[in-house]
Design an enzyme around this catalytic site. Structure first.
Site, PDB file in Angstrom:
ATOM      1  N   ARG A 164       0.848  -1.191   0.000  1.00  0.00           N
ATOM      2  CA  ARG A 164       0.000   0.000   0.000  1.00  0.00           C
ATOM      3  C   ARG A 164       0.887   1.245   0.000  1.00  0.00           C
ATOM      4  O   ARG A 164       1.877   1.311   0.744  1.00  0.00           O
ATOM      5  CB  ARG A 164      -0.903   0.033   1.248  1.00  0.00           C
ATOM      6  CG  ARG A 164      -2.100  -0.906   1.164  1.00  0.00           C
ATOM      7  CD  ARG A 164      -3.096  -0.470   0.084  1.00  0.00           C
ATOM      8  NE  ARG A 164      -4.213  -1.380  -0.081  1.00  0.00           N
ATOM      9  CZ  ARG A 164      -4.283  -2.367  -0.978  1.00  0.00           C
ATOM     10  NH1 ARG A 164      -3.272  -2.591  -1.801  1.00  0.00           N
ATOM     11  NH2 ARG A 164      -5.366  -3.112  -1.080  1.00  0.00           N
ATOM     12  N   ASP A 174       4.654  -0.533  -7.046  1.00  0.00           N
ATOM     13  CA  ASP A 174       3.394  -0.839  -7.727  1.00  0.00           C
ATOM     14  C   ASP A 174       2.267   0.001  -7.136  1.00  0.00           C
ATOM     15  O   ASP A 174       1.181   0.073  -7.697  1.00  0.00           O
ATOM     16  CB  ASP A 174       3.065  -2.335  -7.587  1.00  0.00           C
ATOM     17  CG  ASP A 174       1.834  -2.718  -8.404  1.00  0.00           C
ATOM     18  OD1 ASP A 174       1.791  -2.347  -9.597  1.00  0.00           O
ATOM     19  OD2 ASP A 174       0.923  -3.370  -7.862  1.00  0.00           O
ATOM     20  N   GLU A 227      -3.199   7.304  -4.730  1.00  0.00           N
ATOM     21  CA  GLU A 227      -3.442   6.783  -6.086  1.00  0.00           C
ATOM     22  C   GLU A 227      -4.933   6.608  -6.366  1.00  0.00           C
ATOM     23  O   GLU A 227      -5.341   6.388  -7.506  1.00  0.00           O
ATOM     24  CB  GLU A 227      -2.732   5.432  -6.268  1.00  0.00           C
ATOM     25  CG  GLU A 227      -3.332   4.345  -5.391  1.00  0.00           C
ATOM     26  CD  GLU A 227      -2.625   2.997  -5.487  1.00  0.00           C
ATOM     27  OE1 GLU A 227      -1.392   2.959  -5.529  1.00  0.00           O
ATOM     28  OE2 GLU A 227      -3.335   1.985  -5.522  1.00  0.00           O
ATOM     29  N   HIS A 242      -0.602  -0.221  -9.745  1.00  0.00           N
ATOM     30  CA  HIS A 242      -1.306  -1.130  -8.825  1.00  0.00           C
ATOM     31  C   HIS A 242      -1.922  -2.302  -9.584  1.00  0.00           C
ATOM     32  O   HIS A 242      -3.138  -2.510  -9.555  1.00  0.00           O
ATOM     33  CB  HIS A 242      -2.394  -0.369  -8.044  1.00  0.00           C
ATOM     34  CG  HIS A 242      -2.813  -1.095  -6.795  1.00  0.00           C
ATOM     35  ND1 HIS A 242      -3.264  -0.438  -5.672  1.00  0.00           N
ATOM     36  CD2 HIS A 242      -2.852  -2.420  -6.493  1.00  0.00           C
ATOM     37  CE1 HIS A 242      -3.569  -1.328  -4.740  1.00  0.00           C
ATOM     38  NE2 HIS A 242      -3.325  -2.533  -5.221  1.00  0.00           N
TER      39      HIS A 242
HETATM   40  P1  NAI Z   1      -1.891 -10.973   4.847  1.00  0.00           P
HETATM   41  O1  NAI Z   1      -2.968 -10.457   5.732  1.00  0.00           O
HETATM   42  O2  NAI Z   1      -1.908 -12.403   4.449  1.00  0.00           O
HETATM   43  O3  NAI Z   1      -0.467 -10.675   5.511  1.00  0.00           O
HETATM   44  C1  NAI Z   1      -0.141  -9.460   6.087  1.00  0.00           C
HETATM   45  C2  NAI Z   1       0.927  -9.716   7.133  1.00  0.00           C
HETATM   46  O4  NAI Z   1       1.371  -8.443   7.611  1.00  0.00           O
HETATM   47  C3  NAI Z   1       0.425 -10.505   8.343  1.00  0.00           C
HETATM   48  O5  NAI Z   1       1.291 -11.603   8.584  1.00  0.00           O
HETATM   49  C4  NAI Z   1       0.458  -9.491   9.487  1.00  0.00           C
HETATM   50  O6  NAI Z   1       0.769 -10.061  10.737  1.00  0.00           O
HETATM   51  C5  NAI Z   1       1.562  -8.584   9.019  1.00  0.00           C
HETATM   52  N1  NAI Z   1       1.541  -7.240   9.603  1.00  0.00           N
HETATM   53  C6  NAI Z   1       0.476  -6.440   9.813  1.00  0.00           C
HETATM   54  N2  NAI Z   1       0.873  -5.277  10.339  1.00  0.00           N
HETATM   55  C7  NAI Z   1       2.224  -5.353  10.456  1.00  0.00           C
HETATM   56  C8  NAI Z   1       3.213  -4.470  10.945  1.00  0.00           C
HETATM   57  N3  NAI Z   1       2.893  -3.246  11.386  1.00  0.00           N
HETATM   58  N4  NAI Z   1       4.496  -4.888  10.932  1.00  0.00           N
HETATM   59  C9  NAI Z   1       4.822  -6.116  10.479  1.00  0.00           C
HETATM   60  N5  NAI Z   1       3.934  -6.996  10.003  1.00  0.00           N
HETATM   61  C10 NAI Z   1       2.652  -6.616   9.997  1.00  0.00           C
HETATM   62  O7  NAI Z   1      -1.922 -10.001   3.561  1.00  0.00           O
HETATM   63  P2  NAI Z   1      -1.422 -10.335   2.090  1.00  0.00           P
HETATM   64  O8  NAI Z   1      -2.543 -10.956   1.324  1.00  0.00           O
HETATM   65  O9  NAI Z   1      -0.112 -11.008   2.155  1.00  0.00           O
HETATM   66  O10 NAI Z   1      -1.251  -8.846   1.506  1.00  0.00           O
HETATM   67  C11 NAI Z   1      -0.149  -8.032   1.872  1.00  0.00           C
HETATM   68  C12 NAI Z   1      -0.306  -6.647   1.248  1.00  0.00           C
HETATM   69  O11 NAI Z   1      -0.377  -6.721  -0.177  1.00  0.00           O
HETATM   70  C13 NAI Z   1      -1.551  -5.888   1.677  1.00  0.00           C
HETATM   71  O12 NAI Z   1      -1.203  -4.526   1.900  1.00  0.00           O
HETATM   72  C14 NAI Z   1      -2.442  -5.941   0.477  1.00  0.00           C
HETATM   73  O13 NAI Z   1      -3.327  -4.864   0.455  1.00  0.00           O
HETATM   74  C15 NAI Z   1      -1.409  -5.858  -0.638  1.00  0.00           C
HETATM   75  N6  NAI Z   1      -1.884  -6.332  -1.933  1.00  0.00           N
HETATM   76  C16 NAI Z   1      -1.450  -5.684  -3.066  1.00  0.00           C
HETATM   77  C17 NAI Z   1      -1.872  -6.078  -4.324  1.00  0.00           C
HETATM   78  C18 NAI Z   1      -1.348  -5.440  -5.560  1.00  0.00           C
HETATM   79  O14 NAI Z   1      -1.908  -5.677  -6.639  1.00  0.00           O
HETATM   80  N7  NAI Z   1      -0.305  -4.649  -5.510  1.00  0.00           N
HETATM   81  C19 NAI Z   1      -2.840  -7.166  -4.474  1.00  0.00           C
HETATM   82  C20 NAI Z   1      -3.173  -7.850  -3.226  1.00  0.00           C
HETATM   83  C21 NAI Z   1      -2.732  -7.405  -2.006  1.00  0.00           C
END
Ligand code: NAI
Length: 327
Positions: A232, A256, A261, A293
């Protein structure tokens, strides 16, 4: 069994919707536009509505309810664009359609490689038949330490992907995952920031990690560090990032996502003057790769969300257990 699909994209989704309409025995009403009061009548006679990230306000929810809609599914992982309180108030259930982490994880590794191999500069040169070598010497991943912040679905997959490159991998998360320990060492955030050559972000955006990468945290990083963000935009303070790229503290970035955005991406703005200065500056640097994105955007992802959103409607209509229902 009828489902009204909004924001149905002609170029990639329509053929899939038509295929699953037949396979699942559901009648579909396809609309290319986002739901709005002008086209809400298309939901009349449909118990389910299928949307993407356009805002579903209380007003729209009430209008869906009046048309007899009982289930709203979004072809996305996130559902913060839907007024959930209004959904509860009008008795409309909500579901999402998560897709696999590989698309974003592969893309992340690509951005890492593009950044350390100076691919933006190389492509710009070959486009104008400048076949010189000065300024495009790269680094090898096996010689580097990669720090992965956030080891959820995507971060974990990035780590697994990276494990074949021979680099040292550090990880930081609020919760440790056993699988990650096969390939990476969990360290404190401070140690990760101080010792990584490449830092890649994979956490959701929360109040706690807003501008996690800022002037202070950048100051503690290695000189020439590479920053990758496919999570993000607001995890990084854009002003601080720009300053550190200008000073050479940050050697390259692959982004990305950028701050502010929303409303910009997925539209053709060729002829417009945009009010996102940070994006314009970042885009202009030869060592910063920016994309809009779309790390998620693969054939697998699109088919998954189209298919699963319709299966979830079918399960809902048949009164069966529905793993995609979120409220
Ligand atoms: P997820 O929920 O599976 O994993 C997120 C991890 O971050 C969790 O293990 C959580 O404990 C950890 N976390 C949360 N706050 C934290 C902090 N302050 N410090 C350290 N770790 C922390 O999420 P997922 O599916 O892996 O997605 C990760 C990111 O990717 C999200 O921001 C999501 O919005 C983004 N994303 C981007 C896309 C794109 O097209 N560029 C598409 C899909 C997701």
């Amino acid at each position: 069994m009828r489902v009204t699909v909004y924001n149905c994209r002609e170029f990639d989704e329509k053929a899939l919707f038509l295929r699953y309409e037949k396979e699942l025995g559901i009648e579909l009403v396809l609309c290319a536009d986002a739901p709005m009061l002008e086209n809400i009548h298309l939901s009349k006679g449909s118990e389910c509505v299928d949307i993407i990230t356009s805002k579903i306000t209380r007003e729209l929810m009430e209008a869906f309810h009046k048309n007899g809609v009982k289930y709203l599914t979004t072809r996305t992982i996130g559902y913060d664009h839907i007024d959930l309180e209004a959904a509860k108030e009008f008795g409309i259930k909500v579901g999402n359609a998560p897709y696999g982490p590989n698309g974003v994880a592969d893309y992340t590794v690509m951005l890492i490689l593009m950044s350390i191999r100076k691919m933006k500069r190389i492509m710009e040169r070959t486009n104008i038949q400048d076949y010189t070598l000065a300024g495009i010497q790269g680094r090898e991943l096996k010689d580097l330490t990669v720090g992965v912040i956030g080891t959820g679905r995507i971060g974990r997959t990035v780590i697994r992907n990276l494990s074949g490159f021979g680099c040292k991998i550090l990880a930081y998360d609020l919760y440790e995952q056993e699988e990650v320990k096969q390939y990476a060492a969990y360290v404190s955030l401070e140690e990760l920031l101080q010792t990584s050559d490449v830092i890649t972000l994979h956490t959701p955006l929360t109040d706690e990690n807003f501008h996690l990468i800022n002037e202070k945290s950048i100051a503690g990083m290695k000189d020439g560090v590479v920053i990758i963000n496919t999570a993000r935009g607001a995890l990084i303070d854009s002003e601080a990032l720009i300053g550190a790229i200008e000073s050479g503290k940050i050697g390259a970035a692959g982004l990305d996502v950028v701050e502010n955005e929303f409303g910009l991406y997925y539209y053709d703005h060729k002829s417009d003057i945009l009010d996102n200065r940070e994006l314009a500056i970042l885009r202009g640097f030869p060592n910063v790769t920016v994309s809009h994105h779309m790390a998620f955007y693969t054939d697998n992802c699109v088919e998954t969300v189209v298919r699963d959103s319709l299966i979830s409607c079918k399960l809902f209509l048949e009164g069966k257990e529905n793993p995609w229902e979120v409220i």
